[in-house]
Design a protein around this motif. Structure first.
Motif, PDB file in Angstrom:
ATOM      1  N   LYS A 298      50.831  34.341  53.105  1.00  0.00           N
ATOM      2  CA  LYS A 298      49.621  33.507  53.069  1.00  0.00           C
ATOM      3  C   LYS A 298      48.374  34.376  52.915  1.00  0.00           C
ATOM      4  N   GLU A 299      48.375  35.525  53.587  1.00  0.00           N
ATOM      5  CA  GLU A 299      47.218  36.421  53.512  1.00  0.00           C
ATOM      6  C   GLU A 299      47.021  36.954  52.090  1.00  0.00           C
TER       7      GLU A 299
ATOM      8  N   GLN B 137      40.332  34.633  46.757  1.00  0.00           N
ATOM      9  CA  GLN B 137      38.974  35.107  46.947  1.00  0.00           C
ATOM     10  C   GLN B 137      38.603  36.131  45.879  1.00  0.00           C
ATOM     11  N   GLY B 138      39.583  36.909  45.418  1.00  0.00           N
ATOM     12  CA  GLY B 138      39.319  37.908  44.387  1.00  0.00           C
ATOM     13  C   GLY B 138      39.026  37.300  43.035  1.00  0.00           C
ATOM     14  N   HIS B 139      39.581  36.119  42.723  1.00  0.00           N
ATOM     15  CA  HIS B 139      39.379  35.471  41.436  1.00  0.00           C
ATOM     16  C   HIS B 139      38.034  34.778  41.353  1.00  0.00           C
ATOM     17  N   HIS B 140      37.449  34.403  42.468  1.00  0.00           N
ATOM     18  CA  HIS B 140      36.201  33.645  42.437  1.00  0.00           C
ATOM     19  C   HIS B 140      35.008  34.508  42.246  1.00  0.00           C
TER      20      HIS B 140
END
Length: 178
Positions: free
Chosen positions: A167-168, A175-178
């Motif tokens: 899940k982590e 978060q990295g794609h946004h």
């Protein structure tokens, strides 16, 4: 004066005592004692008020009209029996709980039938100690290993498989794609 008289307590104390939790037995005992004292006090009084010899008092009391006034007031005295206003509410609650009980029984019967089907299915299978891996796959296709279509690595848990992401890791990628 038609007063209703209770002959005895209409409460089934033994049936009620069976339903009282152990930690409330002392409170129940105190309540029963108070109720018994109340019933005894009611039973100690006569059912109807005492009869008065009005003729005797009319002859003895010299004040005119005083005894007649007392007699009128005494005869007019009426202690009403309390009206039962709670029984309809209790009856409605009983009906409501009976419908809940009936629906719960119906659902429980369905569950029982499903469980009996499962038990019959399990009894129809070979005992586990006599099963081969193929027999197990045929009996439990969703939990059996399928090395051809879904090959997995020992210990066959999701964490040990190729391409598994925790899940982590998934959150970090989002978060990295946004």
């Amino acid at each position: 004066m038609a007063a209703r008289r209770i002959a005895q307590s209409s409460i089934n104390w033994s049936a009620l005592a069976e339903r009282v939790p152990a930690n409330q037995k002392t409170s129940f005992g105190a309540f029963k004692t108070k109720a018994d004292i109340y019933v005894r006090a009611v039973m100690a009084n006569p059912e109807s008020p005492p009869k008065i010899d009005w003729a005797y008092y009319k002859a003895m009391v010299p004040v005119a009209g005083l005894v007649d006034s007392f007699q009128k007031q005494y005869d007019a005295l009426s202690v009403p029996y309390p009206k039962d206003t709670v029984s309809p509410q209790v009856d409605a609650e009983i009906k409501e709980s009976q419908s809940e009980i009936a629906s719960y029984k119906k659902v429980s019967e369905q569950r029982i039938q499903n469980y009996q089907k499962e038990i019959a299915h399990l009894k129809s299978l070979l005992p586990y100690d006599q099963m081969t891996m193929e027999d197990y796959r045929d009996a439990f296709p969703d939990s059996a290993l399928d090395p051809l279509n879904k090959p997995t690595f020992w210990p066959h848990t999701p964490e040990e498989q190729v391409g598994y992401k925790s899940k982590e890791q998934i959150e970090a990628e989002k978060q990295g794609h946004h």
